[in-house]
Design an enzyme around this catalytic site. Structure first.
Site, PDB file in Angstrom:
ATOM      1  N   CYS A 108       0.838  -1.211   0.000  1.00  0.00           N
ATOM      2  CA  CYS A 108       0.000   0.000   0.000  1.00  0.00           C
ATOM      3  C   CYS A 108       0.872   1.261   0.000  1.00  0.00           C
ATOM      4  O   CYS A 108       0.553   2.256  -0.665  1.00  0.00           O
ATOM      5  CB  CYS A 108      -0.917   0.009   1.219  1.00  0.00           C
ATOM      6  SG  CYS A 108      -2.021  -1.414   1.294  1.00  0.00           S
ATOM      7  N   THR A 109       1.958   1.221   0.727  1.00  0.00           N
ATOM      8  CA  THR A 109       2.849   2.386   0.792  1.00  0.00           C
ATOM      9  C   THR A 109       3.413   2.680  -0.598  1.00  0.00           C
ATOM     10  O   THR A 109       3.441   3.844  -1.042  1.00  0.00           O
ATOM     11  CB  THR A 109       3.990   2.118   1.807  1.00  0.00           C
ATOM     12  OG1 THR A 109       3.399   1.833   3.083  1.00  0.00           O
ATOM     13  CG2 THR A 109       4.925   3.301   1.920  1.00  0.00           C
TER      14      THR A 109
END
Ligand code: BEZ
Length: 211
Positions: free
Chosen positions: A45-46
């Site tokens: 997600c980052t």
């Protein structure tokens, strides 16, 4: 019932990292991309949020607004932002919905219980200026999305909304396109003044009309 292509994108009001947003009002006349990620402070997600932020100029050029979401709170999103900038080299530059009560996640069927019963999958909804759902993609938590592919389909959707054409396999902006079979040859001659090649009566290709 699950959302389908052509449905009106459900409207909602939600808290985001940029304040409270009413979805339809916020979209205005723009195209929109509503996409979920499973969880803050997680690796894939980052990288995704960094890459979508880095590409924001490309979405702006296409009159398209980005709106992210997870079931974490806005406070959690705000705490995570610094990590995105530090590790991906780009600050988050679009709003993220905090959806701990799953209001928006449920509205868009973003939680797939047989994959994970508490976290959203990686959903992508592309919504047109008419507020209709134009594209739905679903990825599992373990697979990061491809920003270039999202831009590619957006280009196809925007092109095919304005011309009687479709885009072939692996098409990218600038490649030849396919003339809709419903358009007769005579009409095609005036609609596509750059000319067209007939490979089969149902398969006619022409240079991209808006280039
Ligand atoms: C990730 O972003 O790496 C991730 C998030 C939730 C579950 C699995 C992976």
């Amino acid at each position: 019932m699950a959302l389908r292509l052509g449905d009106t994108a459900p409207d909602f009001t939600a808290d985001t990292t940029d304040g409270t947003i009413n979805f339809h009002e916020w979209l205005g006349d723009s195209w929109g991309i509503l996409f979920s990620h499973p969880k803050d402070f997680t690796p894939v997600c980052t990288t995704e949020l960094g890459a979508f932020s880095a590409a924001k100029g490309e979405f702006d050029k296409r009159n398209t607004k980005l709106l992210g979401l997870s079931v974490d709170s806005v406070e959690s999103h705000n705490g995570w932002k610094g990590d995105i900038e530090e590790t991906q080299g780009t600050a988050l530059n679009f709003p993220l919905i905090g959806d701990p009560d799953r209001k928006v996640s449920d509205l868009y069927d973003m939680i797939h219980p047989n994959a994970n019963d508490t976290l959203t999958v990686r959903s992508v909804f592309i919504i047109g200026p008419d507020k209709k759902v134009k594209l739905i993609l679903t990825y599992p938590a373990s697979t990061g999305r491809n920003v270039d592919e999202v831009i590619r389909v957006l280009d196809s959707l925007q092109l095919t909304a304005g011309y009687s054409v479709s885009t072939p396999v692996n098409w990218k902006d600038g490649d030849d396109v396919i003339i809709a079979p419903a358009i007769a040859d005579e009409e095609a001659k005036t609609k596509f003044p750059k000319g067209f090649k007939t490979l089969k009566p149902y398969l006619r290709v022409t240079p991209q009309p808006n280039k």
